[in-house]
Design a protein around this motif. Structure first.
Motif, PDB file in Angstrom:
ATOM      1  N   ALA A 261      -5.984   1.203   5.115  1.00 20.90           N
ATOM      2  CA  ALA A 261      -5.709   1.762   3.788  1.00 20.90           C
ATOM      3  C   ALA A 261      -5.750   3.286   3.833  1.00 20.90           C
ATOM      4  O   ALA A 261      -4.928   3.961   3.206  1.00 20.90           O
ATOM      5  CB  ALA A 261      -6.717   1.231   2.781  1.00 20.90           C
ATOM      6  N   LYS A 262      -6.696   3.814   4.578  1.00 16.67           N
ATOM      7  CA  LYS A 262      -6.786   5.275   4.728  1.00 16.67           C
ATOM      8  C   LYS A 262      -5.513   5.835   5.345  1.00 16.67           C
ATOM      9  O   LYS A 262      -4.994   6.868   4.907  1.00 16.67           O
ATOM     10  CB  LYS A 262      -7.994   5.626   5.597  1.00 16.67           C
ATOM     11  CG  LYS A 262      -8.204   7.119   5.812  1.00 16.67           C
ATOM     12  CD  LYS A 262      -8.622   7.813   4.534  1.00 16.67           C
ATOM     13  CE  LYS A 262      -8.961   9.281   4.799  1.00 16.67           C
ATOM     14  NZ  LYS A 262      -9.387   9.975   3.555  1.00 16.67           N
TER      15      LYS A 262
ATOM     16  N   GLY B 243      -4.554   7.063   2.059  1.00 16.60           N
ATOM     17  CA  GLY B 243      -5.788   7.819   1.899  1.00 16.60           C
ATOM     18  C   GLY B 243      -5.625   9.317   1.967  1.00 16.60           C
ATOM     19  O   GLY B 243      -6.540  10.055   1.581  1.00 16.60           O
TER      20      GLY B 243
ATOM     21  N   CYS C 266      -8.403   4.111  -5.887  1.00 15.49           N
ATOM     22  CA  CYS C 266      -8.053   2.720  -5.581  1.00 15.49           C
ATOM     23  C   CYS C 266      -9.256   1.961  -5.047  1.00 15.49           C
ATOM     24  O   CYS C 266      -9.805   2.315  -3.998  1.00 15.49           O
ATOM     25  CB  CYS C 266      -6.921   2.669  -4.557  1.00 15.49           C
ATOM     26  SG  CYS C 266      -5.368   3.343  -5.157  1.00 15.49           S
TER      27      CYS C 266
ATOM     28  N   ILE D 161     -10.272   6.329  -2.039  1.00 17.81           N
ATOM     29  CA  ILE D 161     -10.421   4.896  -1.789  1.00 17.81           C
ATOM     30  C   ILE D 161     -11.873   4.502  -2.037  1.00 17.81           C
ATOM     31  O   ILE D 161     -12.800   5.179  -1.586  1.00 17.81           O
ATOM     32  CB  ILE D 161     -10.043   4.539  -0.342  1.00 17.81           C
ATOM     33  CG1 ILE D 161      -8.607   4.968  -0.039  1.00 17.81           C
ATOM     34  CG2 ILE D 161     -10.209   3.039  -0.095  1.00 17.81           C
ATOM     35  CD1 ILE D 161      -8.208   4.784   1.419  1.00 17.81           C
TER      36      ILE D 161
ATOM     37  N   TRP E 152       0.802  -1.221   0.000  1.00 19.34           N
ATOM     38  CA  TRP E 152       0.000   0.000   0.000  1.00 19.34           C
ATOM     39  C   TRP E 152       0.839   1.277   0.000  1.00 19.34           C
ATOM     40  O   TRP E 152       0.462   2.271  -0.616  1.00 19.34           O
ATOM     41  CB  TRP E 152      -0.912   0.015   1.224  1.00 19.34           C
ATOM     42  CG  TRP E 152      -2.197  -0.708   1.022  1.00 19.34           C
ATOM     43  CD1 TRP E 152      -2.747  -1.121  -0.158  1.00 19.34           C
ATOM     44  CD2 TRP E 152      -3.111  -1.118   2.045  1.00 19.34           C
ATOM     45  NE1 TRP E 152      -3.937  -1.764   0.068  1.00 19.34           N
ATOM     46  CE2 TRP E 152      -4.186  -1.774   1.411  1.00 19.34           C
ATOM     47  CE3 TRP E 152      -3.111  -0.996   3.428  1.00 19.34           C
ATOM     48  CZ2 TRP E 152      -5.269  -2.299   2.127  1.00 19.34           C
ATOM     49  CZ3 TRP E 152      -4.184  -1.516   4.136  1.00 19.34           C
ATOM     50  CH2 TRP E 152      -5.244  -2.163   3.489  1.00 19.34           C
TER      51      TRP E 152
END
Length: 452
Positions: free
Chosen positions: A315-316, A320, A304, A325, A291
């Motif tokens: 992920a954020k 992010g 993404c 996202i 990531w």
């Protein structure tokens, strides 16, 4: 396009573009990259949609009218006759190879042998004609026969028909229901291209250990062709992102990813970004180990889509702050959960991941076909309630962003360049009028060969 439809189209596209660019917008877009739920509830099966363009269009128009809250979606299928004319074995087609109710299936195997890298790199056309096509095209087994020549003739015709179908579908969706497309054009990471269509997962994993230099050289060698194929299909106005499906990173260690996948993937992506394009990238499987690389792209250039089984909150944190996202709604909640659970999840996502923008809510890989209708309705209603940023209008759509640098793309290749062909003719008239269509068709034919 009526003024009302034009207004709706601009709202949807402007909202979508702003989310990708990490810019302010009125609410979280309902922008679904793939929505198989629309097929399950249409009354048609996959075979009917893939073989009949009118049914395909009707499904999308009916769904758009039934759910006007949806900003953007697509049914991620392909026109089946384009496979049939060559008996393309890489895909198993509904109603022909598998159940008419089943989604098309990709049949991956070692269509290129481990000792064929040199020919693949040095003679890409010869390799395909002599080795690869007889393995992947059933109609090409009798290479040189009338039947094999007819298959190639029909494939060229099918390509033109397929392009016309796609253009008409996009135009009618825009003019009749104000629906933009989520993506236009397609870029394939060289490593994915090599492993998906030629070596297969088992083959490419062995090659990384046994002949790593050949794998890297092959990825570099095919990048120019993949870029030209992307440019041929991308939106010339650069309104829509280019689609990228990443298939193999979830099987790679961080070191393997850094050595084999990322260099040519980033190189190709950055060339297109510097030319003014944006991307919608499906991070298939668990991308968590990789990531941090997403944050290397310029802010607001890569939307993404993250998959099931990954943590959207992590992920954020990882990227992010740089890129939008899409995801966050577990498929099992849409399929087995209740509307109340869907609403609670949307509220949580809007208050956390989407607090300052950069969020599109959807299932892990798509909105699955077995989603309960009441849960899909709850998803839309909750986004309308909790995903609003302001009472103002959606931003106006943008087009033609300026390139951020001087990007020189590789020269598109041809099998018979004009300088070779023109020696066959006297050319007493305007040579330029003859040269342009000759080169255009040569490039199209070359791209078709490379993209199979």
């Amino acid at each position: 396009m009526s003024e009302e439809i034009k207004r709706l189209f601009n709202q949807r596209l402007g909202r979508y573009q702003a989310a990708i660019a990490m810019e302010p917008t009125d609410r979280v877009p309902t922008a679904f990259q793939t929505l198989y739920f629309a097929i399950k509830n249409s009354g048609y099966n996959y075979q009917q949609i893939m073989y009949d363009p009118e049914i395909w269009l009707k499904v999308k128009l009916d769904f758009s009218r039934k759910y006007p809250e949806v900003d953007i979606f697509r049914i991620n299928l392909l026109w089946a006759p384009s496979f049939d004319v060559t008996d393309y074995r890489i895909f198993k087609v509904p109603g022909r190879d598998i159940s008419e109710k089943s989604l098309q299936q990709f049949d991956e195997t070692e269509y290129m042998k481990a000792d064929e890298y040199r020919m693949f790199i040095d003679d890409p056309v010869g390799f395909r004609m002599e080795r690869y096509f007889p393995r992947v095209f059933g109609e090409y087994e009798g290479k040189g026969s009338v039947r094999s020549h007819m298959a190639f003739l029909k494939s060229g015709m099918a390509q033109g028909i397929n392009n016309a179908i796609n253009r008409e579908r996009a135009a009618r969706l825009a003019s009749e229901v104000g629906m933009p497309v989520p993506v236009m054009g397609n870029f394939v990471a060289p490593f994915d291209y090599l492993s998906d269509r030629f070596r297969g997962l088992n083959g490419i994993i062995r090659d990384m250990f046994r002949q790593p230099d050949n794998v890297k050289e092959a990825c570099e060698a095919i990048l120019p062709d993949l870029l030209n194929i992307t440019l041929a299909g991308a939106d010339p106005l650069k309104r829509y992102p280019i689609f990228v499906a990443t298939h193999k990173p979830c099987f790679l260690s961080p070191k393997q990813f850094d050595d084999f996948y990322w260099p040519t993937f980033k190189k190709g992506m950055m060339m297109l970004i510097e030319a003014g394009y944006t991307f919608r990238v499906f991070l298939e499987g668990n991308w968590e180990a990789h990531w941090h690389h997403i944050a290397e792209f310029p802010k607001g250039t890569v939307l993404c889509d993250i998959d099931n089984g990954t943590d959207i909150f992590k992920a954020k944190e990882a990227f992010g702050h740089k890129q939008c996202i899409a995801g966050g709604m577990p498929d099992q909640t849409l399929i087995f959960g209740s509307p109340e659970q869907v609403r609670a999840r949307v509220k949580l996502l809007c208050e956390t991941v989407g607090k300052d923008g950069g969020l599109i809510i959807r299932g892990g890989t798509n909105v699955p076909e077995d989603t309960k209708p009441e849960n899909f309705r709850a998803l839309l209603d909750a986004i309308m309630e909790y995903g609003r940023y302001s009472d103002g209008p959606a931003p106006e759509p943008k087009s033609m962003p300026k390139p951020s640098g001087n990007v020189e793309f590789p020269q598109a290749r041809m099998i018979t360049p004009w300088e070779v062909k023109k020696a066959d003719w006297k050319l007493p008239g305007d040579e330029e009028l003859i040269r342009r269509p000759w080169e255009m068709l040569e490039k199209m034919a070359y791209n078709w060969l490379i993209s199979r």
